[in-house]
Write a protein that holds these residues in place. Structure first.
Motif, PDB file in Angstrom:
ATOM      1  N   VAL A  27       0.853  -1.187   0.000  1.00 33.14           N
ATOM      2  CA  VAL A  27       0.000   0.000   0.000  1.00 33.14           C
ATOM      3  C   VAL A  27       0.893   1.242   0.000  1.00 33.14           C
ATOM      4  N   ILE A  28       0.384   2.304  -0.587  1.00 33.13           N
ATOM      5  CA  ILE A  28       1.033   3.618  -0.497  1.00 33.13           C
ATOM      6  C   ILE A  28       0.254   4.397   0.555  1.00 33.13           C
ATOM      7  N   ILE A  29       0.961   4.937   1.533  1.00 33.52           N
ATOM      8  CA  ILE A  29       0.311   5.716   2.585  1.00 33.52           C
ATOM      9  C   ILE A  29       0.692   7.177   2.391  1.00 33.52           C
ATOM     10  N   THR A  30      -0.332   8.026   2.229  1.00 28.38           N
ATOM     11  CA  THR A  30      -0.102   9.446   1.992  1.00 28.38           C
ATOM     12  C   THR A  30      -0.174  10.230   3.296  1.00 28.38           C
ATOM     13  N   GLY A  98       3.038   0.092  12.586  1.00 23.45           N
ATOM     14  CA  GLY A  98       2.387  -1.134  12.159  1.00 23.45           C
ATOM     15  C   GLY A  98       2.409  -1.366  10.659  1.00 23.45           C
ATOM     16  N   MET A  99       2.800  -0.356   9.887  1.00 32.63           N
ATOM     17  CA  MET A  99       2.789  -0.468   8.422  1.00 32.63           C
ATOM     18  C   MET A  99       4.148  -0.176   7.796  1.00 32.63           C
ATOM     19  N   ASN A 100       5.166   0.060   8.599  1.00 28.58           N
ATOM     20  CA  ASN A 100       6.465   0.488   8.083  1.00 28.58           C
ATOM     21  C   ASN A 100       7.235  -0.573   7.306  1.00 28.58           C
ATOM     22  N   LEU A 101       6.802  -1.826   7.407  1.00 27.62           N
ATOM     23  CA  LEU A 101       7.457  -2.902   6.650  1.00 27.62           C
ATOM     24  C   LEU A 101       6.568  -3.429   5.523  1.00 27.62           C
ATOM     25  N   SER A 102       5.471  -2.697   5.248  1.00 26.46           N
ATOM     26  CA  SER A 102       4.573  -3.140   4.182  1.00 26.46           C
ATOM     27  C   SER A 102       3.978  -1.971   3.405  1.00 26.46           C
ATOM     28  N   SER A 103       4.686  -0.853   3.371  1.00 27.50           N
ATOM     29  CA  SER A 103       4.120   0.321   2.705  1.00 27.50           C
ATOM     30  C   SER A 103       5.203   1.242   2.171  1.00 27.50           C
ATOM     31  N   ILE A 104       4.761   2.137   1.307  1.00 28.72           N
ATOM     32  CA  ILE A 104       5.589   3.241   0.829  1.00 28.72           C
ATOM     33  C   ILE A 104       4.932   4.508   1.341  1.00 28.72           C
ATOM     34  N   GLY A 105       5.692   5.319   2.064  1.00 27.20           N
ATOM     35  CA  GLY A 105       5.170   6.571   2.598  1.00 27.20           C
ATOM     36  C   GLY A 105       5.484   7.721   1.668  1.00 27.20           C
ATOM     37  N   VAL A 106       4.447   8.497   1.316  1.00 26.25           N
ATOM     38  CA  VAL A 106       4.612   9.688   0.478  1.00 26.25           C
ATOM     39  C   VAL A 106       4.074  10.868   1.263  1.00 26.25           C
ATOM     40  N   CYS A 107       4.941  11.855   1.501  1.00 27.41           N
ATOM     41  CA  CYS A 107       4.547  13.040   2.262  1.00 27.41           C
ATOM     42  C   CYS A 107       4.497  14.263   1.356  1.00 27.41           C
ATOM     43  N   LYS A 131       4.740   5.516 -11.914  1.00 29.69           N
ATOM     44  CA  LYS A 131       5.975   4.728 -11.732  1.00 29.69           C
ATOM     45  C   LYS A 131       5.762   3.624 -10.691  1.00 29.69           C
ATOM     46  N   LEU A 132       5.177   3.979  -9.552  1.00 31.21           N
ATOM     47  CA  LEU A 132       4.966   2.995  -8.483  1.00 31.21           C
ATOM     48  C   LEU A 132       3.986   1.908  -8.905  1.00 31.21           C
ATOM     49  N   ASP A 133       2.963   2.290  -9.666  1.00 32.04           N
ATOM     50  CA  ASP A 133       1.970   1.321 -10.119  1.00 32.04           C
ATOM     51  C   ASP A 133       2.581   0.318 -11.101  1.00 32.04           C
ATOM     52  N   LYS A 134       3.590   0.728 -11.835  1.00 37.25           N
ATOM     53  CA  LYS A 134       4.285  -0.218 -12.727  1.00 37.25           C
ATOM     54  C   LYS A 134       5.104  -1.215 -11.912  1.00 37.25           C
ATOM     55  N   GLU A 135       5.739  -0.738 -10.852  1.00 38.22           N
ATOM     56  CA  GLU A 135       6.550  -1.614 -10.009  1.00 38.22           C
ATOM     57  C   GLU A 135       5.696  -2.491  -9.094  1.00 38.22           C
ATOM     58  N   PHE A 136       4.583  -1.927  -8.611  1.00 36.49           N
ATOM     59  CA  PHE A 136       3.678  -2.634  -7.701  1.00 36.49           C
ATOM     60  C   PHE A 136       2.263  -2.540  -8.282  1.00 36.49           C
ATOM     61  N   PRO A 137       1.925  -3.367  -9.264  1.00 31.60           N
ATOM     62  CA  PRO A 137       0.641  -3.233  -9.977  1.00 31.60           C
ATOM     63  C   PRO A 137      -0.576  -3.167  -9.058  1.00 31.60           C
ATOM     64  N   ASN A 138      -1.428  -2.189  -9.362  1.00 29.89           N
ATOM     65  CA  ASN A 138      -2.688  -1.969  -8.633  1.00 29.89           C
ATOM     66  C   ASN A 138      -2.496  -1.704  -7.144  1.00 29.89           C
ATOM     67  N   ILE A 139      -1.373  -1.127  -6.781  1.00 33.77           N
ATOM     68  CA  ILE A 139      -1.119  -0.826  -5.368  1.00 33.77           C
ATOM     69  C   ILE A 139      -2.116   0.234  -4.898  1.00 33.77           C
ATOM     70  N   PRO A 140      -2.824  -0.037  -3.816  1.00 35.80           N
ATOM     71  CA  PRO A 140      -3.800   0.945  -3.327  1.00 35.80           C
ATOM     72  C   PRO A 140      -3.116   2.125  -2.629  1.00 35.80           C
ATOM     73  N   VAL A 141      -3.864   3.197  -2.491  1.00 40.34           N
ATOM     74  CA  VAL A 141      -3.391   4.411  -1.817  1.00 40.34           C
ATOM     75  C   VAL A 141      -4.352   4.700  -0.674  1.00 40.34           C
ATOM     76  N   ARG A 142      -3.801   4.870   0.527  1.00 39.20           N
ATOM     77  CA  ARG A 142      -4.623   5.150   1.701  1.00 39.20           C
ATOM     78  C   ARG A 142      -3.992   6.308   2.482  1.00 39.20           C
ATOM     79  N   PRO A 143      -4.823   7.110   3.140  1.00 39.00           N
ATOM     80  CA  PRO A 143      -4.268   8.170   3.988  1.00 39.00           C
ATOM     81  C   PRO A 143      -3.744   7.586   5.299  1.00 39.00           C
ATOM     82  N   HIS A 144      -2.835   8.301   5.920  1.00 39.51           N
ATOM     83  CA  HIS A 144      -2.283   7.885   7.220  1.00 39.51           C
ATOM     84  C   HIS A 144      -3.400   7.645   8.226  1.00 39.51           C
ATOM     85  N   ARG A 145      -4.438   8.466   8.167  1.00 41.70           N
ATOM     86  CA  ARG A 145      -5.531   8.346   9.146  1.00 41.70           C
ATOM     87  C   ARG A 145      -6.265   7.007   9.067  1.00 41.70           C
ATOM     88  N   ALA A 146      -6.090   6.265   7.988  1.00 43.39           N
ATOM     89  CA  ALA A 146      -6.711   4.938   7.895  1.00 43.39           C
ATOM     90  C   ALA A 146      -6.063   3.956   8.874  1.00 43.39           C
TER      91      ALA A 146
END
Length: 192
Positions: A27-30, A98-107, A131-146
């Motif tokens: 997951v990408i966490i914004t 809890g997500m630092n080993l399974s996510s990409i953080g974008v600030c 670019k990220l979607d090519k490397e990790f197809p269909n990777i979802p994007v969620r806000p930090h508050r999730a």
């Protein structure tokens, strides 16, 4: 210590580890730079990578990426659209417990409890997500508050803001391509 990584201990503090923790993004966490605990509505629109690096260095002094940053996010997008990658995708982040080993953080620089991302930030986001979607197809994007009791990525933005905007941009880009193709076809027909 070169090659060491940091992680959350059961006691709730950060400590050095001798093994390298590998991030496997699902997951990408914004995030937004937001305000402060004392001033939640403070304007942080002009926060730079250097500012964030200093904040995170004070919080986690030994947690340094292979690129030499203390920034816990993998990417920072400044107000003018400048993109800086501060961690490799396989490096552990420090942006969401809890997500630092399974996510990409974008600030994104800015307090989106007050404002919204700039056009320049969004244009950079579109390129980065593609670019990220090519490397990790269909990777979802969620806000930090999730994942935490925070307003991050900002109360002015719905949870699906960055995905909806990306989809709108993608459709707009496709329409431009089709217009260009149609124009070329019509031009060729006129020349006959």
């Amino acid at each position: 210590m070169p090659g060491s990584s940091w992680g959350r201990s059961s006691q709730g503090y950060w400590r050095s580890k001798t093994i390298i923790m590998t991030n496997k993004p699902t997951v990408i966490i914004t995030h937004h730079t937001g305000g402060t605990d004392a001033q939640p509505l403070a304007n942080s629109s002009y926060a730079t990578v250097a500012d964030i690096d200093l904040w995170h260095k004070l919080r986690w002094p030994g947690f340094t990426s292979r690129a030499g940053y203390h920034v816990g996010y993998h990417y920072v997008i400044e107000k003018d659209g400048k993109l800086t990658q501060t961690r490799e995708h396989d490096e552990e982040g420090a942006h969401c417990i809890g997500m630092n080993l399974s996510s990409i953080g974008v600030c994104f620089s800015g307090n989106f409890d007050l404002t919204t991302p700039t056009l320049e930030q969004m244009q950079t986001w579109y390129t980065l997500y593609r670019k990220l979607d090519k490397e990790f197809p269909n990777i979802p994007v969620r806000p930090h508050r999730a994942y935490a009791r925070k307003t991050c990525h900002g109360t002015n933005l719905p949870d699906n803001y960055f995905m909806v905007k990306y989809q709108e941009w993608t459709i707009g880009e496709r329409i431009k391509q089709l217009r260009s193709q149609l124009k070329a076809i019509l031009t060729r027909r006129r020349m006959r």
